[in-house]
Design an enzyme around this catalytic site. Structure first.
Site, short mmCIF file in Angstrom:
data_model
loop_
_atom_site.label_atom_id
_atom_site.label_comp_id
_atom_site.label_asym_id
_atom_site.label_seq_id
_atom_site.Cartn_x
_atom_site.Cartn_y
_atom_site.Cartn_z
N SER A 6 0.84 -1.20 0.00
CA SER A 6 0.00 0.00 0.00
C SER A 6 0.87 1.24 0.00
O SER A 6 1.94 1.25 0.62
CB SER A 6 -0.94 0.01 1.21
OG SER A 6 -0.20 0.00 2.41
N HIS A 28 -2.59 7.41 -4.31
CA HIS A 28 -2.71 6.21 -3.46
C HIS A 28 -2.76 4.97 -4.33
O HIS A 28 -3.32 4.98 -5.43
CB HIS A 28 -3.99 6.31 -2.62
CG HIS A 28 -4.47 5.00 -2.09
ND1 HIS A 28 -5.52 4.30 -2.67
CD2 HIS A 28 -4.06 4.24 -1.03
CE1 HIS A 28 -5.74 3.20 -1.99
NE2 HIS A 28 -4.87 3.12 -1.00
N GLU A 58 1.05 2.56 13.39
CA GLU A 58 1.91 3.46 12.62
C GLU A 58 1.80 3.17 11.13
O GLU A 58 1.83 4.09 10.31
CB GLU A 58 3.36 3.35 13.09
CG GLU A 58 3.63 3.97 14.45
CD GLU A 58 3.27 5.45 14.50
OE1 GLU A 58 3.63 6.18 13.55
OE2 GLU A 58 2.62 5.88 15.46
#
Length: 299
Positions: free
Chosen positions: A90, A104, A259
């Protein structure tokens, strides 16, 4: 038939390739890598680049996690089975310049001990300022890759992206869309091996389409008002990711690495009360194009 080890190896290679290309594009900063392990099984490589020439904050994550299917996962995904494997890459890139876009990408593979599997992923673009020619160029490249595998993929996945990357409480799309797909299997017209090849092709396309956006004008001039608008649009991005994005919510509910999950958020974002753009401004033009079902190939 490929093994799950091969999928993991190829996704790792995609992460390496994208990081190399983005470092070359930026020309200043390099990715910092965190290797992490998941107590229940598996782990990943989180890579983040900050304060570059082009990229203010960007992340390229790889993960391959496995283990028992929790009750939360069964409820969220409607799964049958006891053990799972989930792996993928990702990416979210937040640029410094307001006239460069956020982009993205995600490609992922999910497998159950029952033999059930599926692929998901896609690429979408969120310009702070919409440039119609750049949006058209972006969608043309997506269509070219989709058409190599199935001519129905681009229109189908483009519609899916329009519907998915939508902020209902704002009644606007997150950006100019792209393609999005989920739960693909051989029932969608490709073999399992071809579906993996398609995912890899999209991963390898990412640095190309992002570089094209940047290299069209690497250093457009901007002022404080442009920065404020950039941060306002980043705020919309945050809203979508925390309120609407299924992947983010799934990760937070199933004990994912925080995170890595929140890597998608920008370094700085803003919320201005009741912002109204000036009439006929670039900001107003951008808002007019944050709509579903625009044919970006014909704008």
């Amino acid at each position: 038939m490929f093994s799950k080890e091969e999928v993991i190896k190829r996704f790792k290679s995609v992460q390496d390739y994208i990081c190399e290309q983005l470092e070359s594009l930026d020309g200043k900063s390099n990715f910092h890598e965190d290797i992490w392990n998941r107590e229940e099984g598996g782990g990943g490589r989180t890579r983040v680049l900050t304060d570059g020439n082009i990229i203010e904050k960007g992340g390229v994550n790889f993960s391959a996690v496995h283990g028992p299917v929790s009750e939360v996962m069964k409820k969220q995904l409607g799964l049958d089975g006891n053990q799972f494997l989930a792996t993928g890459v990702s990416i979210v890139i937040h640029p410094k310049n307001p006239f460069h876009p956020i982009m993205h990408m995600n490609v992922r593979y999910f497998e159950m001990d029952t033999g059930a599997y599926w692929f998901g992923g896609g690429i979408d673009m969120t310009p702070h300022y919409i440039d119609l020619e750049k949006a058209k160029m972006f969608h043309q490249d997506l269509k070219l890759v989709c058409d190599k595998y199935n001519v129905d993929f681009y229109p189908r996945f483009k519609k899916w992206a329009d519907d998915y990357f939508f902020i209902p409480h704002r009644n606007e799309t997150r950006g100019v869309g792209g393609i999005f797909y989920d739960h693909l299997t051989e029932k969608d017209g490709l073999s399992k091996e071809e579906l993996l090849d398609y995912a890899i092709s999209l991963g390898e396309l990412f640095p190309k389409v992002y570089s094209d956006q940047i290299n069209a004008d690497r250093e457009p001039s901007y002022n404080q008002a442009n920065e404020e608008w950039r941060n306002l649009r980043r705020g919309r991005y945050v809203e979508f990711n925390l309120v609407n994005d299924r992947g983010t919510k799934f990760g937070l509910k199933t004990g994912g690495r925080i995170e890595s999950i929140l890597m998608s958020l920008p370094k700085n974002a803003s919320w201005f009360y009741d912002f109204k753009p000036e009439e006929a401004s670039n900001e107003e033009l951008t808002l007019k194009y944050l709509k579903k079902d625009i044919d970006w190939l014909k704008v």
